[in-house]
Design a protein around this motif. Structure first.
Motif, mmCIF file in Angstrom:
data_model
loop_
_atom_site.group_PDB
_atom_site.id
_atom_site.type_symbol
_atom_site.label_atom_id
_atom_site.label_comp_id
_atom_site.label_asym_id
_atom_site.label_seq_id
_atom_site.Cartn_x
_atom_site.Cartn_y
_atom_site.Cartn_z
ATOM 1 N N TYR A 115 0.813 9.149 -5.837
ATOM 2 C CA TYR A 115 1.062 10.538 -5.488
ATOM 3 C C TYR A 115 1.935 11.180 -6.557
ATOM 4 C CZ TYR A 115 2.933 14.428 -2.728
ATOM 5 O OH TYR A 115 3.307 15.666 -2.280
ATOM 6 N N LEU A 136 -12.441 12.855 -0.087
ATOM 7 C CA LEU A 136 -11.290 12.957 0.808
ATOM 8 C C LEU A 136 -10.625 11.587 0.926
ATOM 9 C CD1 LEU A 136 -12.835 15.073 3.676
ATOM 10 C CD2 LEU A 136 -11.167 15.816 2.013
ATOM 11 N N ILE A 137 -9.325 11.619 1.196
ATOM 12 C CA ILE A 137 -8.610 10.348 1.289
ATOM 13 C C ILE A 137 -8.093 10.151 2.704
ATOM 14 C CG2 ILE A 137 -6.628 9.040 0.473
ATOM 15 C CD1 ILE A 137 -6.834 10.518 -2.123
ATOM 16 N N PHE A 138 -8.369 8.992 3.265
ATOM 17 C CA PHE A 138 -7.793 8.616 4.556
ATOM 18 C C PHE A 138 -7.089 7.279 4.390
ATOM 19 C CE2 PHE A 138 -11.267 11.437 5.621
ATOM 20 C CZ PHE A 138 -10.634 12.320 6.476
ATOM 21 N N ILE A 139 -5.992 7.138 5.119
ATOM 22 C CA ILE A 139 -5.166 5.957 4.907
ATOM 23 C C ILE A 139 -4.837 5.315 6.248
ATOM 24 C CG2 ILE A 139 -3.054 5.102 3.843
ATOM 25 C CD1 ILE A 139 -3.039 7.749 2.222
ATOM 26 N N MET A 170 0.827 -1.197 0.000
ATOM 27 C CA MET A 170 0.000 0.000 0.000
ATOM 28 C C MET A 170 0.870 1.259 0.000
ATOM 29 S SD MET A 170 -2.992 1.232 2.568
ATOM 30 C CE MET A 170 -2.014 1.604 3.987
ATOM 31 N N GLU A 171 1.889 1.247 0.827
ATOM 32 C CA GLU A 171 2.754 2.430 0.882
ATOM 33 C C GLU A 171 3.376 2.703 -0.477
ATOM 34 O OE1 GLU A 171 5.577 2.058 4.004
ATOM 35 O OE2 GLU A 171 4.141 2.643 5.547
ATOM 36 N N ASN A 172 3.842 1.650 -1.125
ATOM 37 C CA ASN A 172 4.449 1.840 -2.446
ATOM 38 C C ASN A 172 3.448 2.395 -3.437
ATOM 39 O OD1 ASN A 172 6.961 1.037 -1.718
ATOM 40 N ND2 ASN A 172 6.619 -1.110 -2.256
ATOM 41 N N VAL A 201 0.633 4.004 -2.881
ATOM 42 C CA VAL A 201 0.219 5.368 -2.552
ATOM 43 C C VAL A 201 1.296 6.352 -3.011
ATOM 44 C CG1 VAL A 201 -0.150 6.960 -0.644
ATOM 45 C CG2 VAL A 201 -1.340 4.801 -0.681
ATOM 46 N N ALA A 202 2.564 5.986 -2.778
ATOM 47 C CA ALA A 202 3.637 6.886 -3.190
ATOM 48 C C ALA A 202 3.634 7.072 -4.694
ATOM 49 C CB ALA A 202 4.971 6.339 -2.714
ATOM 50 N N LEU A 217 -3.693 10.677 -7.021
ATOM 51 C CA LEU A 217 -4.345 11.009 -5.747
ATOM 52 C C LEU A 217 -4.979 12.397 -5.788
ATOM 53 C CD1 LEU A 217 -2.037 9.599 -2.957
ATOM 54 C CD2 LEU A 217 -4.191 8.726 -3.770
ATOM 55 N N GLU A 218 -4.288 13.305 -6.452
ATOM 56 C CA GLU A 218 -4.849 14.660 -6.551
ATOM 57 C C GLU A 218 -6.199 14.623 -7.250
ATOM 58 O OE1 GLU A 218 -1.830 16.816 -8.530
ATOM 59 O OE2 GLU A 218 -0.725 17.231 -6.673
ATOM 60 N N ASN A 219 -6.256 13.833 -8.291
ATOM 61 C CA ASN A 219 -7.520 13.755 -9.014
ATOM 62 C C ASN A 219 -8.604 13.094 -8.183
ATOM 63 O OD1 ASN A 219 -6.737 15.044 -11.370
ATOM 64 N ND2 ASN A 219 -5.712 13.199 -12.090
ATOM 65 N N GLN A 235 -8.784 13.308 -5.064
ATOM 66 C CA GLN A 235 -9.175 14.282 -4.051
ATOM 67 C C GLN A 235 -10.238 15.249 -4.550
ATOM 68 O OE1 GLN A 235 -5.366 15.848 -2.730
ATOM 69 N NE2 GLN A 235 -5.863 15.120 -0.688
ATOM 70 N N ARG A 236 -10.290 15.405 -5.846
ATOM 71 C CA ARG A 236 -11.355 16.263 -6.373
ATOM 72 C C ARG A 236 -12.719 15.670 -6.055
ATOM 73 N NH1 ARG A 236 -8.671 19.817 -9.908
ATOM 74 N NH2 ARG A 236 -6.782 18.767 -10.580
#
Lengths: 547, 783
Positions: free
Chosen positions: B553, B566-569, B545-547, B549-550, B558-560, B562-563
């Motif tokens: 990013y 909201l994102i929670f991890i 997951m960390e990989n 998500v990075a 992720l920015e898209n 976020q439109r």
């Protein structure tokens, strides 16, 4: 020049428009430009019509300001005064920046709202066509009551207006663009700045501390975008900047949020497990190890950052609501008066537990709570308003009584075969009672839908709605207790007359031409007549009082 | 309503009933009648708990001599509390219907941390601290010391309870954790000890697995529970892991260091006591010569739950002479410790069995098997004699002696692996000795042998026949229930490809593939645009997951997202994750909508429900296989293959699929709820994976929902969501998936209900190994 009466906020000389020198005026409600030597404006835009302004980039030879209107047209002003052009332009720009948003919201909202209502509601649209387009009443009159009506619906939401939330992606909207010479350009709008401030109060504080005296606004934002704070982990510049403190503050905020724990015990992962295995037991391979690679560290920093960002965005949207609920929780915690959380935890916990075990479809009495209808006189409710002068009307009890009476009689009816009717009398009674017979006249009447063609029908419907609308306006004036209402009732009466003459009478003639019975419009006429009667009664009474 | 379940009058506290609940109760009744064990799989959110409670309570009332007690084991504290609340509802219904107050006593038991009302002790944050502090206030010799020294602090709640609390039993009723605390406050009694005492005569006990499965706790708490009890393991899909965890031990260099200090402390204490109070040590010696006969007497009456750490034959013997005196024992411990230290000084991985280990220890330091087996008992006795206040300080030496007892007791089912370093960091020396249990049946065997009926139930137990095999028992009923639905409120979709036709999969070879990561991102992005409220996405592991998500990013995905939301991890820190979870729910609640990125096998996937708008879609990125390179897992797989004839791949797939099913099942609760279940890995389309999903999910996977592209998924999802958004009324359900009493009584409906439960065929049951064979030959005799 009508504009003379307006207050002029700014005058800029030597502004060219279409290669013509002239003077630019910024007034309270509009912006105007007149060519030199003439005393009229060739360009004049209400602020409300302007969608946005654009300026030429710094360093361009021509210093320009462009106004884009809602219609899509645009007007460009060229500031031609060599020495002060830039200053002039910026002065105009800044003033516009302040003025435009005010007008934008008001004008657009109303127009949009009206437009939306007309589009959504075909009946209203038809009404609008019938009444406004044919000039029975003016548009303002039409909307006056409509918008008010509408605002009644939204009264609740308008009273404590909901603040607009923040887009979670607002930082993403500031896309850096390369300007071609090894630099980056960020486009900031006032919306984005507001978003940044609301989401990150620490930045706002920094701004307040530094901006006028230490840094210019531009410098501030430049530093912001350069800062490690903004990029967080993408570039690890070790330099000390004014935002490093913000980062620390954020970190602290996050920590305190974590330490505070969660209110909802159902999501508290800390107390989820009843009994954790003692250290050293268990077969978990992933023992907590401190040896993490740099990459893993930066990855988890990104994750942390996203959590924090989302929490802040959420909080910014809720801040207002929270202020009130905070008070509530404060009071509850003060009478709990100890840090032992037991005292005020159970209520939330109880509620959440109940929620968790509820099966809404297995229970009977579930579903939204409805308010019971409280009737004082159920008779009136089921019969509707009945004209009082109709001398006799029976209550439902009477009807029930009589029905049961008849039932009783029927049940004990015994045919008396010696005293029957003659066959001729019986057959005439049967004919009278069969369809088309004398006694069945009323039932045999054809309905309007069968008699009248569909377009006439629809026209009639429109007439009804239009008349209904006008009458609603009319009746809403009563009781007439203000001068405004007096004026309105008179106007409405004349509107009704106008309606009768321009709409109703042509329709009546039309149906006469088509040899239909005129009683189609009788009811409308009656309604209007009733209004007239009321009006005359009111007028005579007023006359009497005046004399 | 009042139901007739196969001749039993059952009060059911609702006006309507799901057909599967009726069917479930029928099966349960059969199991109880046969006094046997059962495995029942019932879809999540169909009222499993209330069905269980209604039936067993009715059974208890009708046949009070047949079933005296219900022991309900659940996994988390909120689950335990939920069970009690449902029970309360049931009892209120009883009172209402029968008009008499029934004298049922039901209570929840939890750790001290959740029950303590002592102002100082309860303010501690961690369970271990609370236990330690409590022990330092309530241990018997502390209280004895108080007689001579009135300043010695003790817990007044415990004192009060000890003085009067046992005389009058707690009034009948339903006690949740908070009720116990309130009652304790009112009376000034310690709720924890009150609860522990009261479970002996309570009709219903609700507590967590550990109280029955972890021998260290079970010995203390559940030893005296009556044999005629029904034991229910709810949410039992992970029960084998709980069993294994409770029997496994890991020893690091740090453990040994701390153990060293412990042993030194012991030695000093012994020295001191010898000078002041030698009689005490002599007394202990005498006791040990007499042996553990006391415990033996108790066991013979067949009231006690046997302790797997303490095999029967130990009780026949006295503690061997070589460790009988305190000094000798400490010397023995020292030798053992030195041996372990030497074993950890290695440069390559060693794997051996228990007999090999015993042989080696005999050759190297002449430690026999017999004294090792008594190590745990001997230490306990010593600690008691020395009046050690803070047991928590001695956790290291307790661990070592438990290990000694286990390794010398069980020759089968365990393996020892010594690793000099972690695989990821071969340069850092960090030797670990894993003593890992590979056979979950060892821990659970006493439970099956002791109690007349054990019910294993969960929403995800497929394939059913594997549980009896790995837990080594013989059920009388095994059934899987489907979910009757008036509208298909769950929509499982298997996404196998991106729009660019690149296969999506988390398999090792392609998981770092750029295209796969991007496609996963696109899937989430597209779903975030069409799914209302909450979306939960599960990854196969934290690292993965960390990989992802990075790289999302970096790619701006992720920015898209976020439109839209909201994102929670989820993070590895429980407190941080709790906060993220709460914010996530808040965001769903206020209409913003949010996405929670989480991890299968993580805490969120195991304990949190995402009902209604908290989870309108669950996306499972990849197949959550366990990390297969671990040596412990490999050893376990080998063992399963050799002992139970379960192939490695079968077990791995089974394990992965139960976790996947667990994740996606979190979104559905009840028939008014609805949710998308998106399996984003092309491997799910294969029959061997799909076939291991629970039946109630499997039957909604059509051929049209296999190997979809992202676009197709979006189309299907949109269609599904639009349908589900239509009003859903009771009338739509009645007669199909919701029944009134009259409908339930119709012949036709009963016919239909009988098809809901899918019985496992007898032929398949014969695959279950015969537990009787093992019984006749206890494993430790085979050496």
């Amino acid at each position: 020049m009508a504009a003379l009466s307006e207050e002029v906020l700014l005058v800029v000389k030597r502004v060219r428009q279409r290669k013509q020198d002239g003077t630019l005026y910024l007034m309270t409600e509009r912006i105007a430009w007149g060519p030199e030597g003439k005393d009229r404006f060739t360009v004049s835009h209400l602020y409300a019509d302007i969608r946005c302004q654009k300026i030429s980039p710094d360093g361009k030879a021509k210093i320009q300001l462009q106004l884009v209107l809602h219609t899509g047209e645009s007007t460009t002003f060229h500031f031609a005064n060599e020495s002060t052009a830039l200053k002039d332009r910026d002065a105009a720009k800044d003033l516009l920046q302040q003025l435009l948003p005010k007008f934008k919201k008001k004008a657009n909202k109303e127009l949009e709202e009206k437009n939306r209502m007309l589009q959504e509601d075909p009946v209203l649209f038809q009404l609008y066509k019938d009444l406004v387009v044919s000039q029975v009443i003016s548009a303002e009159e039409f909307w006056a009551s409509r918008l008010k009506l509408n605002s009644v619906d939204h009264a609740l939401s308008n009273n404590n207006k909901q603040e607009v939330g923040i887009s979670a992606a607002f930082l993403a909207d500031i896309r850096p663009q390369t300007d071609g010479c090894n630099g980056l350009k960020y486009n900031l709008t006032s919306d984005i700045i507001e978003s940044i401030f609301r989401t990150y109060p620490a930045v706002k504080q920094k701004y307040a501390e530094n901006v006028p005296h230490n840094l210019t606004e531009k410098e501030f934002w430049t530093r912001f975008f350069q800062s490690h704070y903004f990029h967080r982990d993408r570039i690890n510049t070790g330099q000390q900047d004014i935002f490093s403190e913000c980062a620390k503050q954020d970190e602290k905020g996050l920590k305190s949020m974590v330490v505070q724990g969660v209110k909802n015990p159902m999501v508290d992962l800390m107390s989820l497990e009843d009994k954790t295995l003692d250290e050293g037991y268990g077969s978990l391979t992933a023992l907590p190890n401190s040896s993490k690679t740099v990459k893993e560290n930066s990855n988890s920093a990104i994750i942390k950052r996203f959590n924090h960002h989302s929490a802040m965005v959420l909080a910014a949207g809720l801040r207002k609501v929270e202020a009130s609920s905070d008070q509530a929780s404060e009071t509850s915690s003060t009478d709990g008066n100890s840090r032992d959380s037991d005292f005020f935890q159970p209520p939330i916990k109880k509620v959440k537990l109940q929620e968790a075990i509820e099966y809404e479809d297995l229970q009977n009495e579930s579903g939204p709570k409805t308010i019971a209808l409280n009737l004082k006189k159920s008779d009136r409710y089921s019969h509707g308003p009945v004209p009082l002068q109709s001398h006799h009307y029976s209550t439902s009890q009477d009807i029930i009584n009589s029905v049961s009476c008849i039932q009783e009689e029927i049940s004990c009816y015994k045919p008396c075969l010696t005293r029957v009717m003659s066959s001729s009398a019986a057959s005439s009674a049967i004919t009278a009672l069969s369809p088309g017979g004398v006694l069945m006249q009323a039932g045999a009447q054809q309905t309007i839908s069968q008699l009248v063609s569909t377009d006439v029908q629809s026209e009639l419907k429109h007439l009804y709605t239009a008349a209904g609308e006008l009458l609603r306006h009319f009746w809403s004036c009563f009781p007439v207790n203000t001068p405004f209402l007096e004026e309105k009732v008179v106007k409405m009466q004349s509107n009704l007359e106008r309606f009768q003459s321009t709409k109703l009478h042509p329709f009546q003639e039309k149906i006469q031409r088509e040899y239909l019975s005129t009683n189609l419009t009788n009811h409308v006429e009656e309604m209007i007549q009733a209004a007239y009667n009321k009006f005359h009664a009111w007028q005579t009474r007023r006359m009497l009082r005046k004399t | 309503m009042k139901l007739n379940i196969d001749g039993l009058l059952v009060y059911f506290p609702y006006d309507y009933i799901y057909p599967e609940q009726y069917s479930y109760m029928l099966e349960l009744k059969r199991t109880l009648d046969a006094k046997g064990h059962g495995v029942l799989e019932m879809p999540s959110g169909t009222g499993k708990t209330i069905s269980l409670l209604s039936l067993i309570v009715a059974y208890q009332r009708t046949y009070p001599l047949e079933v005296t007690k219900l022991i309900y084991c659940s996994r988390t504290v909120p689950e335990i509390e939920k069970v009690i609340e449902e029970l309360r509802k049931l009892m209120e219904f009883y009172t209402k219907e029968t008009g008499e107050k029934n004298n049922f006593l039901a209570l929840a038991l939890s750790s001290r941390k959740n029950l303590c009302i002592h102002p100082e002790v309860s303010s501690l944050r961690f369970g271990k601290e609370v236990d330690g502090k409590c022990h330092s206030l309530t241990a018997s010799y502390i209280r004895a010391q108080r007689h001579s020294n009135p300043n010695q602090p003790v817990c007044r709640f415990y004192e009060e309870f000890d003085a009067v609390g046992r005389q009058v039993p707690i009034p009948s009723g339903i006690y949740n954790l908070d009720d116990l605390k309130a009652f304790g406050r009112k009376k000034g009694w310690c709720p924890y000890y009150l609860a522990r005492y009261s479970i002996l005569h309570a009709n219903i006990v609700v507590y967590s697995y550990h109280y029955l499965l972890d021998p260290k706790i079970a010995d203390l708490v559940s030893k005296e529970l009556a044999k005629k009890s029904v034991v229910v393991f709810d949410e039992a899909h992970n029960i084998d892991n709980v069993c294994i965890d409770s029997m496994s031990v890991n020893i690091t260099r740090r453990t040994l260091d701390r153990c060293q200090t412990n042993v030194e402390t012991l030695q000093n204490t012994i020295q001191r006591i010898k000078e002041t109070d030698a009689a005490k040590l002599r007394e202990e010696y005498r006791r040990l010569v007499e042996g553990l006969k006391e415990a033996n007497v108790a066991r013979e009456t067949d009231i006690y739950l046997s302790n797997p750490v303490l095999p029967d034959e130990i009780l026949q013997e006295a503690v061997p002479g070589s460790i009988r005196t305190a000094e000798h024992f400490v010397g023995f411990l020292k030798r053992f410790l030195e041996y372990l230290k030497a074993r950890l000084r290695i440069h390559h991985v060693v794997q051996e069995s228990s007999p090999q280990f015993l042989k080696d220890i005999y050759e190297k330091v002449c430690i026999d098997r017999k004294p090792l087996r008594f190590c745990a008992e001997r230490l306990r006795s010593l600690l008691r004699t020395l009046e050690i206040a803070d047991i928590a300080d001695f956790s290291a030496v307790t661990l070592i002696s438990n290990f000694a007892t286990l390794v010398s007791t069980y020759s089968k089912g365990f393996t020892i692996i010594i690793e000099p370093f972690e695989d990821k960091t071969p340069t850092i020396v960090n030797p670990v000795l894993h003593f890992s249990c590979m056979d979950p049946s060892i821990a659970i065997k006493p439970v099956f042998e002791r109690f007349q009926s054990v019910i294993i139930t969960s929403g995800t137990l497929s394939p059913l026949d594997i549980y009896p095999r790995i837990l080594d028992f013989r059920p009388v009923t095994m059934a899987s229930f489907t979910m009757t639905l008036a509208r298909t409120c769950l929509c499982p979709l298997i996404v196998g490809r991106g729009n660019d036709q690149v296969a999506m999969s988390s398999k090792f070879e392609t998981r770092e593939d750029f295209a796969v990561i991007r496609n996963y991102g696109n899937l989430l992005l597209e779903m975030s645009a069409i799914v209302p409220d909450g979306i939960v996405a599960f990854f196969t592991s934290y690292v993965y997951m960390e990989n992802i998500v990075a790289s999302w990013y970096e790619q701006g995905i992720l920015e898209n997202i976020q439109r839209n939301k909201l994102i929670f991890i989820e993070t590895q820190d429980a407190a941080e994750t709790s906060m993220a979870l709460e914010k996530y729910q808040e965001a769903c609640e206020n209409g913003r909508g949010a996405i929670l990125l989480s991890v299968a096998r993580g805490k969120v996937s195991e304990g949190i429900d995402f009902v209604h708008h908290f989870g309108r879609a669950v996306i499972m990125f990849g197949v959550p296989y366990v990390y297969t390179q671990s040596r412990i897992l490999k050893a376990r797989l080998e063992y399963l293959r050799d002992q139970f004839q379960i192939r490695e791949n079968d077990f791995l797939t089974f394990d992965a699929m139960r976790h996947a099913a667990q994740c996606v099942g979190r979104a559905i609760r009840g028939k008014t709820d609805y949710g998308l279940m998106i399996f984003a890995d092309k491997r799910y389309a294969r029959a061997d994976k799909r076939g291991k999903l629970p039946r109630w999910i499997q039957e909604h996977i059509t051929d049209g929902s296999l190997n979809l592209t992202i676009d197709e998924t979006v189309q299907l999802s949109k269609h599904f969501l639009r349908q589900m958004a239509q009003p859903f009324r009771r009338e739509d359900q009645l007669g199909l998936s919701l029944l009134t009493l009259e409908q339930l009584q119709s012949e036709e409906m009963l016919q239909k209900i009988s098809q809901i439960a899918q019985q496992l065929l007898l032929g398949r049951r014969q695959l279950v190994p015969q537990p009787l064979v093992l019984l006749a030959k206890p494993p430790h005799l085979s050496t």
